[in-house]
Design a protein around this motif. Structure first.
Motif: not given
Length: 139
Positions: A1-12, A73-81, A89-94
């Motif tokens: 999924m592209r980050h433009q389509n995911n509001p939670d990723l946009q927040l991160w 708890g992740q080793s890199c951004w790609a894994d966390f993404k 939606k809304g469960t993992l927020l900054p």
């Protein structure tokens, strides 16, 4: 999924942008907390806090994304993404997003387990902040 389509990723991504500006700020009150988090997350090694402050212009967005991943708890951004994308939606927020709803009445704890024990008796939502945790009142 592209980050433009995911509001939670946009927040991160917005959080990383905000942290980059803070890390590069001339204000010690803004920059030092972020620089300490970068050092604690082992994003930069073999460098002291004063040296990192002097070279803060070299801090890139990727460093902050990696720090946010490490703090969660992740080793890199790609894994966390991938985890953020797969989560409901809304469960993992900054932390800063969680803090907006909390106001100033937030209980701080040195560990997530301490915060969770507190919520068992007093209720609230545990928000992980680096190696520490806060309990935000439920609304």
């Amino acid at each position: 999924m592209r980050h433009q389509n995911n509001p939670d990723l946009q927040l991160w991504l917005r959080e990383a942008k905000f942290l980059q500006k803070a890390a590069q700020s001339d204000s010690l009150a803004q920059s030092l907390p972020v620089l300490r988090r970068l050092l604690e997350s082992k994003i930069f090694t073999n460098i002291t806090l004063p040296e990192l402050k002097r070279h803060s212009a070299t801090i890139q967005r990727k460093h902050l994304l990696h720090m946010l991943a490490a703090e969660n708890g992740q080793s890199c951004w790609a894994d966390f993404k991938r985890i953020v994308s797969a989560a409901p939606k809304g469960t993992l927020l900054p932390y800063s997003t969680e803090r907006l709803d909390a106001g100033y009445l937030v209980q701080w704890f040195s560990s997530v387990s301490e915060a969770q024990r507190y919520t068992e008796q007093h209720r609230g939502k545990v928000v992980k902040v680096g190696s520490q945790a806060a309990v935000v009142p439920e609304q």
